[in-house]
Design a protein around this motif. Sequence first.
Motif, PDB file in Angstrom:
ATOM      1  N   ARG A   8       0.721  -1.197  -0.022  1.00 39.65           N
ATOM      2  CA  ARG A   8      -0.002   0.018   0.064  1.00 39.65           C
ATOM      3  C   ARG A   8       0.900   1.236   0.074  1.00 39.65           C
ATOM      4  O   ARG A   8       0.588   2.286  -0.816  1.00 39.65           O
ATOM      5  CB  ARG A   8      -0.827   0.056   1.062  1.00 39.65           C
ATOM      6  N   GLU A  64      -1.435   8.830   3.563  1.00 45.68           N
ATOM      7  CA  GLU A  64      -2.877   8.413   3.899  1.00 45.68           C
ATOM      8  C   GLU A  64      -3.741   9.226   3.850  1.00 45.68           C
ATOM      9  O   GLU A  64      -5.022   9.453   3.354  1.00 45.68           O
ATOM     10  CB  GLU A  64      -3.010   7.735   5.226  1.00 45.68           C
ATOM     11  N   GLU A  67      -4.564  10.308   0.120  1.00 39.91           N
ATOM     12  CA  GLU A  67      -5.464   9.267  -0.431  1.00 39.91           C
ATOM     13  C   GLU A  67      -6.858   9.342   0.132  1.00 39.91           C
ATOM     14  O   GLU A  67      -7.804   9.192  -0.493  1.00 39.91           O
ATOM     15  CB  GLU A  67      -4.858   7.857   0.218  1.00 39.91           C
ATOM     16  N   ASP A  68      -7.039   9.820   1.435  1.00 42.78           N
ATOM     17  CA  ASP A  68      -8.333  10.036   2.056  1.00 42.78           C
ATOM     18  C   ASP A  68      -8.964  11.156   1.227  1.00 42.78           C
ATOM     19  O   ASP A  68     -10.200  11.115   1.066  1.00 42.78           O
ATOM     20  CB  ASP A  68      -8.071  10.520   3.522  1.00 42.78           C
ATOM     21  N   LYS A  69      -8.042  12.281   0.828  1.00 42.92           N
ATOM     22  CA  LYS A  69      -8.869  13.305   0.165  1.00 42.92           C
ATOM     23  C   LYS A  69      -8.870  13.002  -1.236  1.00 42.92           C
ATOM     24  O   LYS A  69      -9.914  13.438  -2.042  1.00 42.92           O
ATOM     25  CB  LYS A  69      -7.967  14.675   0.417  1.00 42.92           C
ATOM     26  N   ARG A  71      -8.281  10.064  -3.396  1.00 48.07           N
ATOM     27  CA  ARG A  71      -8.454   8.771  -3.696  1.00 48.07           C
ATOM     28  C   ARG A  71      -8.067   8.167  -4.845  1.00 48.07           C
ATOM     29  O   ARG A  71      -8.755   7.452  -5.624  1.00 48.07           O
ATOM     30  CB  ARG A  71     -10.182   8.694  -3.951  1.00 48.07           C
ATOM     31  N   GLU A  74      -7.545   4.280  -4.584  1.00 47.95           N
ATOM     32  CA  GLU A  74      -8.974   3.619  -4.520  1.00 47.95           C
ATOM     33  C   GLU A  74      -9.539   3.391  -6.094  1.00 47.95           C
ATOM     34  O   GLU A  74      -9.807   2.581  -6.502  1.00 47.95           O
ATOM     35  CB  GLU A  74      -9.976   4.153  -3.775  1.00 47.95           C
ATOM     36  N   LYS A  75      -9.439   4.795  -6.639  1.00 43.55           N
ATOM     37  CA  LYS A  75      -9.993   4.772  -8.304  1.00 43.55           C
ATOM     38  C   LYS A  75      -8.990   3.633  -9.264  1.00 43.55           C
ATOM     39  O   LYS A  75      -9.788   3.073  -9.856  1.00 43.55           O
ATOM     40  CB  LYS A  75      -9.831   6.228  -8.498  1.00 43.55           C
ATOM     41  N   GLN A  77      -7.599   0.976  -8.123  1.00 44.70           N
ATOM     42  CA  GLN A  77      -7.853  -0.494  -7.826  1.00 44.70           C
ATOM     43  C   GLN A  77      -9.490  -0.669  -8.415  1.00 44.70           C
ATOM     44  O   GLN A  77      -9.437  -1.725  -8.886  1.00 44.70           O
ATOM     45  CB  GLN A  77      -8.078  -0.488  -6.307  1.00 44.70           C
ATOM     46  N   GLN A  78     -10.126   0.164  -8.502  1.00 46.94           N
ATOM     47  CA  GLN A  78     -11.508   0.020  -9.033  1.00 46.94           C
ATOM     48  C   GLN A  78     -11.491  -0.290 -10.491  1.00 46.94           C
ATOM     49  O   GLN A  78     -12.019  -0.936 -11.291  1.00 46.94           O
ATOM     50  CB  GLN A  78     -12.537   1.224  -8.757  1.00 46.94           C
ATOM     51  N   SER A 110     -14.989   6.549 -14.354  1.00 47.00           N
ATOM     52  CA  SER A 110     -14.116   6.247 -13.221  1.00 47.00           C
ATOM     53  C   SER A 110     -13.115   7.520 -12.956  1.00 47.00           C
ATOM     54  O   SER A 110     -12.399   7.592 -12.293  1.00 47.00           O
ATOM     55  CB  SER A 110     -13.622   4.952 -12.972  1.00 47.00           C
TER      56      SER A 110
END
Length: 111
Positions: A8, A64, A67-69, A71, A74-75, A77-78, A110
Amino acid sequence: MLLEKTTRMNFLFDFYQSLLTDKQRSYMHLYYLDDHSLGEIAHEYEISRQAVYDNIRRTEAMLEEYEDKLRLFEKFQQRQVVMDQLQQVIQAEPVNKELAFDLIVMLKESD
């Protein structure tokens, strides 16, 4: 668990390294990508092991927070999941064109 954290952090570093200072980038690169120990990094920079540890932990927290702000990971990975599904649909016989087009739309949305 440790491998998951390392993986990660490597991804977060890839996405957000341009937002870090040169020193933060250097410490993270040595620690996560080159697998140097805290002691080795401390010796190279002539600082304490604790200073390296503190800097790396603060930088991890910053990554982190980014990433929280934003993303981005996350995008990513999607999109990977949708691309894997699209590949399976295209390789299937017969090809389900409707599903393939739906997955392409999902990829476009996306971004």
